[in-house]
Scaffold this motif. Structure first.
Motif, PDB file in Angstrom:
ATOM      1  N   VAL A   6       0.837  -1.200   0.000  1.00 41.70           N
ATOM      2  CA  VAL A   6       0.000   0.000   0.000  1.00 41.70           C
ATOM      3  C   VAL A   6       0.870   1.247   0.000  1.00 41.70           C
ATOM      4  CG1 VAL A   6      -1.646   1.305   1.357  1.00 41.70           C
ATOM      5  CG2 VAL A   6      -1.954  -1.126   1.080  1.00 41.70           C
ATOM      6  N   ILE A   7       1.908   1.181   0.760  1.00 38.24           N
ATOM      7  CA  ILE A   7       2.803   2.339   0.805  1.00 38.24           C
ATOM      8  C   ILE A   7       3.392   2.607  -0.573  1.00 38.24           C
ATOM      9  CG2 ILE A   7       5.057   3.074   1.586  1.00 38.24           C
ATOM     10  CD1 ILE A   7       3.138   3.758   3.605  1.00 38.24           C
ATOM     11  N   SER A   8       3.730   1.559  -1.263  1.00 42.14           N
ATOM     12  CA  SER A   8       4.310   1.802  -2.586  1.00 42.14           C
ATOM     13  C   SER A   8       3.296   2.445  -3.503  1.00 42.14           C
ATOM     14  CB  SER A   8       4.839   0.507  -3.184  1.00 42.14           C
ATOM     15  OG  SER A   8       3.859  -0.494  -3.124  1.00 42.14           O
ATOM     16  N   VAL A   9       2.053   1.997  -3.424  1.00 38.85           N
ATOM     17  CA  VAL A   9       1.001   2.631  -4.242  1.00 38.85           C
ATOM     18  C   VAL A   9       0.843   4.087  -3.845  1.00 38.85           C
ATOM     19  CG1 VAL A   9      -1.437   2.579  -4.786  1.00 38.85           C
ATOM     20  CG2 VAL A   9      -0.185   0.451  -4.601  1.00 38.85           C
ATOM     21  N   LEU A  10       0.896   4.308  -2.533  1.00 41.02           N
ATOM     22  CA  LEU A  10       0.751   5.678  -2.035  1.00 41.02           C
ATOM     23  C   LEU A  10       1.836   6.567  -2.614  1.00 41.02           C
ATOM     24  CD1 LEU A  10      -0.625   7.596   0.124  1.00 41.02           C
ATOM     25  CD2 LEU A  10       1.328   7.024   1.532  1.00 41.02           C
ATOM     26  N   LEU A  11       3.042   6.062  -2.614  1.00 38.07           N
ATOM     27  CA  LEU A  11       4.133   6.890  -3.119  1.00 38.07           C
ATOM     28  C   LEU A  11       3.958   7.181  -4.596  1.00 38.07           C
ATOM     29  CD1 LEU A  11       7.136   5.328  -1.232  1.00 38.07           C
ATOM     30  CD2 LEU A  11       6.183   7.598  -0.965  1.00 38.07           C
ATOM     31  N   LEU A  12       3.464   6.189  -5.306  1.00 33.12           N
ATOM     32  CA  LEU A  12       3.192   6.409  -6.726  1.00 33.12           C
ATOM     33  C   LEU A  12       2.180   7.505  -6.913  1.00 33.12           C
ATOM     34  CD1 LEU A  12       3.550   5.474  -9.644  1.00 33.12           C
ATOM     35  CD2 LEU A  12       1.641   3.931  -9.273  1.00 33.12           C
ATOM     36  N   ALA A  13       1.081   7.416  -6.133  1.00 29.80           N
ATOM     37  CA  ALA A  13       0.023   8.413  -6.243  1.00 29.80           C
ATOM     38  C   ALA A  13       0.552   9.793  -5.895  1.00 29.80           C
ATOM     39  CB  ALA A  13      -1.137   8.044  -5.307  1.00 29.80           C
ATOM     40  N   ALA A  14       1.382   9.840  -4.856  1.00 27.42           N
ATOM     41  CA  ALA A  14       1.933  11.135  -4.449  1.00 27.42           C
ATOM     42  C   ALA A  14       2.773  11.724  -5.568  1.00 27.42           C
ATOM     43  CB  ALA A  14       2.753  10.972  -3.175  1.00 27.42           C
ATOM     44  N   MET A  15       3.563  10.873  -6.193  1.00 23.69           N
ATOM     45  CA  MET A  15       4.404  11.384  -7.274  1.00 23.69           C
ATOM     46  C   MET A  15       3.566  11.979  -8.385  1.00 23.69           C
ATOM     47  SD  MET A  15       7.712   9.296  -8.401  1.00 23.69           S
ATOM     48  CE  MET A  15       6.962   7.696  -8.451  1.00 23.69           C
ATOM     49  N   ILE A  16       2.570  11.209  -8.811  1.00 24.96           N
ATOM     50  CA  ILE A  16       1.740  11.679  -9.919  1.00 24.96           C
ATOM     51  C   ILE A  16       1.016  12.958  -9.514  1.00 24.96           C
ATOM     52  CG2 ILE A  16      -0.231  11.137 -11.356  1.00 24.96           C
ATOM     53  CD1 ILE A  16       0.544   8.227 -11.167  1.00 24.96           C
ATOM     54  N   GLY A  17       0.476  12.945  -8.293  1.00 23.70           N
ATOM     55  CA  GLY A  17      -0.245  14.118  -7.819  1.00 23.70           C
ATOM     56  C   GLY A  17       0.636  15.341  -7.786  1.00 23.70           C
ATOM     57  N   ALA A  18       1.841  15.160  -7.313  1.00 27.49           N
ATOM     58  CA  ALA A  18       2.745  16.307  -7.221  1.00 27.49           C
ATOM     59  C   ALA A  18       3.036  16.865  -8.610  1.00 27.49           C
ATOM     60  CB  ALA A  18       4.032  15.894  -6.528  1.00 27.49           C
ATOM     61  N   ILE A  19       3.234  15.956  -9.540  1.00 27.30           N
ATOM     62  CA  ILE A  19       3.528  16.447 -10.890  1.00 27.30           C
ATOM     63  C   ILE A  19       2.341  17.216 -11.450  1.00 27.30           C
ATOM     64  CG2 ILE A  19       3.964  15.739 -13.250  1.00 27.30           C
ATOM     65  CD1 ILE A  19       5.569  13.418 -12.142  1.00 27.30           C
ATOM     66  N   VAL A  20       1.160  16.650 -11.280  1.00 24.55           N
ATOM     67  CA  VAL A  20      -0.023  17.302 -11.846  1.00 24.55           C
ATOM     68  C   VAL A  20      -0.261  18.662 -11.203  1.00 24.55           C
ATOM     69  CG1 VAL A  20      -2.516  17.177 -11.974  1.00 24.55           C
ATOM     70  CG2 VAL A  20      -1.158  15.191 -12.544  1.00 24.55           C
ATOM     71  N   ILE A  21      -0.136  18.687  -9.897  1.00 27.28           N
ATOM     72  CA  ILE A  21      -0.442  19.961  -9.231  1.00 27.28           C
ATOM     73  C   ILE A  21       0.571  21.010  -9.580  1.00 27.28           C
ATOM     74  CG2 ILE A  21      -0.627  21.086  -6.997  1.00 27.28           C
ATOM     75  CD1 ILE A  21      -1.763  18.546  -5.877  1.00 27.28           C
ATOM     76  N   ALA A  22       1.801  20.606  -9.605  1.00 25.46           N
ATOM     77  CA  ALA A  22       2.842  21.622  -9.776  1.00 25.46           C
ATOM     78  C   ALA A  22       3.089  21.976 -11.218  1.00 25.46           C
ATOM     79  CB  ALA A  22       4.129  21.147  -9.110  1.00 25.46           C
ATOM     80  N   LYS A  23       2.432  21.257 -12.091  1.00 26.63           N
ATOM     81  CA  LYS A  23       2.699  21.539 -13.505  1.00 26.63           C
ATOM     82  C   LYS A  23       2.232  22.933 -13.867  1.00 26.63           C
ATOM     83  CE  LYS A  23       0.612  19.214 -16.665  1.00 26.63           C
ATOM     84  NZ  LYS A  23       0.183  18.191 -17.639  1.00 26.63           N
ATOM     85  N   GLY A  24       1.046  23.272 -13.447  1.00 29.20           N
ATOM     86  CA  GLY A  24       0.586  24.638 -13.624  1.00 29.20           C
ATOM     87  C   GLY A  24       0.093  24.927 -15.013  1.00 29.20           C
ATOM     88  N   GLU A  25      -0.065  26.210 -15.334  1.00 30.12           N
ATOM     89  CA  GLU A  25      -0.731  26.656 -16.541  1.00 30.12           C
ATOM     90  C   GLU A  25       0.189  26.622 -17.751  1.00 30.12           C
ATOM     91  OE1 GLU A  25      -4.368  27.153 -14.907  1.00 30.12           O
ATOM     92  OE2 GLU A  25      -3.956  27.968 -16.905  1.00 30.12           O
TER      93      GLU A  25
END
Lengths: 622, 105, 173
Positions: free
Chosen positions: C145-164
């Motif tokens: 589960v932790i590994s999945v969590l880390l994956l999700a965090a990575m993707i989320g961080a990229i999406v959020i920080a990508k910006g306009e």
């Protein structure tokens, strides 16, 4: 045997048919009850039993209870008949009279409400219940008098009626409370029992020379005097003529105004026994004075409805006087019986008089005598019925009024000669003023009529005919068999000499008015001028209205009413508004809790957790 | 266990560290400073787990595992928080707390 | 011997913790944080959990602190002084924290811990075996589960920080 369905409820009637139907049912029920009561069940041990059905409503202590129930006894049954018959007649009549009036439905609703209140009053089992229905009657009469609410005079008259009777009711209420306190019960059965504690112990408490119970009875009489327009609480009755004429017939001829008389009759044993009938003497004198006072004023009035109003006042005075001079046992109770009898017959012919007047007003659209004259050619039915009623009220045999009025005069003669003289004089005056207006309307020179007046529609003339018939035969009912003070019947005999004198007085009155009024002449005016200032005084109803107006306006309004209004505005309103303002302020202040700052939320979270931890540790160590 | 150190002292230290973190969280006006305070809180809890595991239940290792997971989660959370802060900075050019009170009444 | 080490570490933790939270300059606050983290790793060494100490140093002191420094450099003028909160707020919070601390300490000191004295050294092999075991007391599920969590965090961080800007660039041609 006792049917619960005596009460007409308020119906949102679409047409007058429902109202009339309701009344028909009530009337037939009351007649059936009367038949049952008087003939089928009749007397046991020579006494008519009082039948009471009641349920406990409020309990103050074991003996002091307020019940709601139905009391059936001779006078209540008799009044039931009176109320239902007259109300039925008025309902039928109103269908014709009020046709085309925009508030038709409302009118019938009010009429039903009034009839219901009257039934409740008549059938009340205790003082409190009668008080409740008393007030209800007052309210419905207010609604009915002020029916033409766009006319300012009508509204003022309604207010006056309600306020004056309310003022009298204050006395009534205090009387009720005193009785309740000293005798421990409100119930009529217990109060009226001649061997009961309340009557036997009347002398136990006294106050200023009179027993406390006597004061209570006087106060209750004041309440009755207000409703029955005794002097000095009479000022509302003439002005109450602003209402529609059928309303005047119902309320002021036959039903509401007799509520006061009924009240005294209901409590009659108390009145008679307590302090040897001291309160009863007061009743008699007030009644006699009112009768005289009203008759004198009635001679001078020019509005036919007002004449009839004062006539009602005068006849009510007769009834009160009759009660006042009455005894209790058997034949001694002649006054009581005569009073109730007169109530019965008076209802018939006074209602008839009012309805005829209404018929005339409907045809001519004016209330005033000077606009009328010579109507006998155009309105024959009204003419004949009015004549019958006028003869009845004048006491001409063999019509109903003769029998009842005669009994009253006999009772007065046996009790107090002075009252008898007054009664006789008033009888003469009665005949005089009634025939004055009779001749004024139906004989003499024709008034200036714009359209030819026509006879009223059959819906209006039918009640006239029925009531005329009742006025004729009503006198022959052997009333004393049914109604008497101690509820045993007795036989009455005509006292021929006294009867003859009474009839003679009536005939003199008729003759005088014939002289003055049958043909248009100057005699009346000359006589009036000769009497000068007396005439003016009588014409202006002895200026009583002005006196009362002055007192209330200057004194009561300015001093009491104004300061009360100010107090109300500042403090009471202020409190309410203040509470509202406080709420708004508080919400302004605690708005800050919703600050949107995460840190504040976190702080609250932590602080809360700490507090909870402290609580649990504290509890845990204990 | 650490020779000579009782459990009470270590737990005292971690408690103090915890509340220092709380104080910082509520007091600071900069978003990144708040993030740092959160790290302090998390670390205090990690030490707590470990110490209790070592002192009271030495033969099992649940405390250690849990601590590993806490550290992993903290890392993920910090990464995401940083990305949000950067995004926010792009929108309003500020990372002060007082500029993001849009959920006020 | 260990006692002295422990007391030094404890002092470092507390002093630098307070400093980190009250410092006016951003970067100094981060550096103080890193000191705290290293000291905590020292405590882990003291209790013989070497693997955990290593993880702490790698992930926390290495990864997270670097991350925070990068973010500081991205969004901040280094030389700018931070505002502090109102004094009233500081005092109230301090008071609340002290009371909370009191509660904690009361709870701790009134409880009898049944301490088991031992000197077991845990090896990495033991930790690994426990983490990946399927049997009772195994932590394989949380591990995944932790590994999945880390994956999700990575993707989320990229999406959020990508910006306009990047998305606009992609949409333009």
């Amino acid at each position: 045997m006792i049917l619960g369905l005596f009460y007409s409820k308020i119906k949102p009637a679409i047409s007058g048919y429902v109202g009339v139907l309701g009344l028909l049912i009530s009337t037939s029920l009351s007649l059936y009850t009367a038949y049952n009561y008087f003939f089928v069940i009749a007397k046991t041990e020579g006494i008519y039993q009082t039948i009471v059905e009641k349920t406990v409503w409020m309990n103050f202590s074991d003996s002091l209870r307020i019940d709601m129930g139905i009391l059936v006894d001779p006078i209540s049954v008799m009044l039931l008949i009176v109320v239902s018959v007259i109300s039925l007649m008025v309902h039928i009549y109103s269908r014709g009279y009020m046709k085309g009036d925009p508030g038709y439905t409302k009118y019938f609703a009010f009429l039903s409400l009034f009839t219901f209140s009257m039934y409740g009053l008549v059938l009340a089992t205790n003082l409190f219940q009668i008080y409740i229905f008393w007030e209800l009657v007052g309210v419905s009469s207010y609604l009915l008098i002020g029916y033409y609410y766009t006319k300012e005079s009508a509204v003022a008259a309604a207010k006056k009626a309600f306020i004056v009777t309310r003022f009298a009711d204050l006395g009534f209420l205090i009387g009720i409370l005193i009785i309740g306190y000293y005798t421990g019960t409100f119930d009529f059965e217990t109060l009226n029992n001649p061997e009961g504690a309340s009557i036997l112990n009347w002398a136990s408490t006294s106050f200023m020379g009179l027993s406390a119970l006597t004061w209570a009875l006087i106060l209750i009489f004041i309440g009755g005097a207000g409703k029955s327009a005794m002097f000095p609480l009479h000022i509302w009755l003439p002005d109450a003529m602003e209402g529609p004429t059928p309303v005047s017939a119902l309320i002021h001829a036959a039903t509401m105004v007799v509520a006061g008389v009924y009240l005294v009759a209901r409590l009659f044993p108390m009145y008679y026994f307590i302090e040897d009938g001291f309160a009863l003497n007061i009743v008699a004198f007030v009644g006699a004075f009112t009768a005289l006072f009203a008759a004198v004023i009635a001679i001078t009035q020019t509005d036919i409805k007002r004449v009839l109003a004062f006539s009602t006042m005068s006849q009510l005075g007769y009834m009160m006087m009759a009660l006042g001079v009455s005894g209790y046992e058997g034949h001694e109770g002649l006054g009581y019986m005569a009073s109730m009898f007169h109530l019965f017959t008076h209802a018939m012919f006074k209602a008839l008089l009012f309805l005829c007047a209404g018929s005339v007003i409907h045809a001519i659209h004016s209330n005033f005598l000077k606009d009328m004259g010579g109507l006998r050619k155009y309105m024959p039915v009204t003419n004949i019925t009015f004549l019958i009623a006028a003869l009845a009220i004048a006491g001409v045999p063999p019509l109903a009024g003769f029998w009842s009025k005669d009994e009253i005069l006999v009772a007065a003669f046996e009790h107090n000669k002075f009252l008898y003289i007054i009664g006789l004089f008033v009888a003469g005056l009665t005949a005089f003023y009634i025939f004055r207006i009779y001749f004024g309307i139906f004989w003499g020179k024709e008034g200036a009529y714009q359209n030819k007046p026509h006879e009223s529609p059959w819906s209006m003339t039918t009640p006239l005919l029925i009531l005329a018939f009742l006025s004729i035969v009503g006198g022959f009912i052997p009333f004393s068999e049914f109604i008497s003070a101690d509820k045993t019947g007795f036989e009455t005999h005509i006292n021929y000499p006294l009867a003859a004198i009474a009839v003679f007085a009536g005939l003199i009155g008729i003759g005088l008015s014939w002289l003055f009024y049958k043909k248009e002449n100057e005699l009346a005016d000359k006589f009036a001028n000769r009497l000068g200032v007396l005439f003016t005084w009588a014409f202006h109803k002895f200026y009583f209205d002005e006196l009362y107006l002055f007192v209330t306006k200057k004194i009561l309004f300015n001093i009491i009413a104004r300061s009360a209004a100010r107090f109300d505005k500042k403090y009471v309103d202020g409190t309410m508004v203040g509470i509202g303002n406080q709420t708004v302020n508080t919400s302004e202040n605690i708005k800050g809790l919703q600050s949107g700052k995460v840190q504040d939320y976190a702080f609250a979270f932590i602080a809360g957790a700490v507090v909870l931890a402290i609580i649990f540790i504290y509890l845990w160590t204990n | 266990m650490i020779l000579g150190i009782s459990i009470y002292e270590i737990l005292t230290v971690t408690s103090i560290l915890f509340f220092i973190g709380v104080y910082g969280f509520i007091t600071r006006t900069n978003l990144i400073s708040i993030l740092i305070s959160v790290e302090l809180i998390l670390n205090a809890s990690v030490v707590n787990f470990v110490v209790i595991n070592k002192y009271l239940f030495p033969e099992v290792l649940q405390g250690v595992y849990f601590s590993i997971f806490i550290i992993a989660v903290a890392a993920a959370e910090t990464a995401l928080a940083v990305s949000i802060i950067i995004n926010l900075y792009r929108q309003i050019s500020s990372v002060e707390v007082k500029d993001i009170e849009t959920m006020k009444y | 011997m260990e006692r002295i080490v422990f007391y030094c570490l404890a002092a470092v933790i507390i002093v630098f913790g307070i400093a980190s939270v009250t410092s006016r300059k951003m970067l100094r606050s981060v550096i103080y944080l890193s000191f705290v983290l290293v000291s905590i790793a020292g405590i882990f060494f003291l209790v013989d959990y070497n693997f955990l100490a290593a993880i702490q140093l790698t992930v926390y002191a290495g990864g997270i602190v670097v991350l925070i420094i990068f973010s500081v450099l991205l969004v901040h003028h280094i030389e700018m002084e931070l505002e502090m909160a109102k004094t009233s707020k500081k005092i109230v919070t301090a008071l609340a924290c002290l009371i909370g601390l009191g509660v904690f300490l009361t709870a701790i000191y009134t409880y009898d811990f049944n301490v088991i004295n031992n000197s077991i050294t845990t090896t990495t092999a033991d930790i690994g075996a426990g983490l990946l075991s399927y049997g009772a007391g195994g932590f394989i599920l949380p591990f995944e589960v932790i590994s999945v969590l880390l994956l999700a965090a990575m993707i989320g961080a990229i999406v959020i920080a990508k910006g306009e800007k990047l998305t606009e660039k992609n949409n333009q041609p």
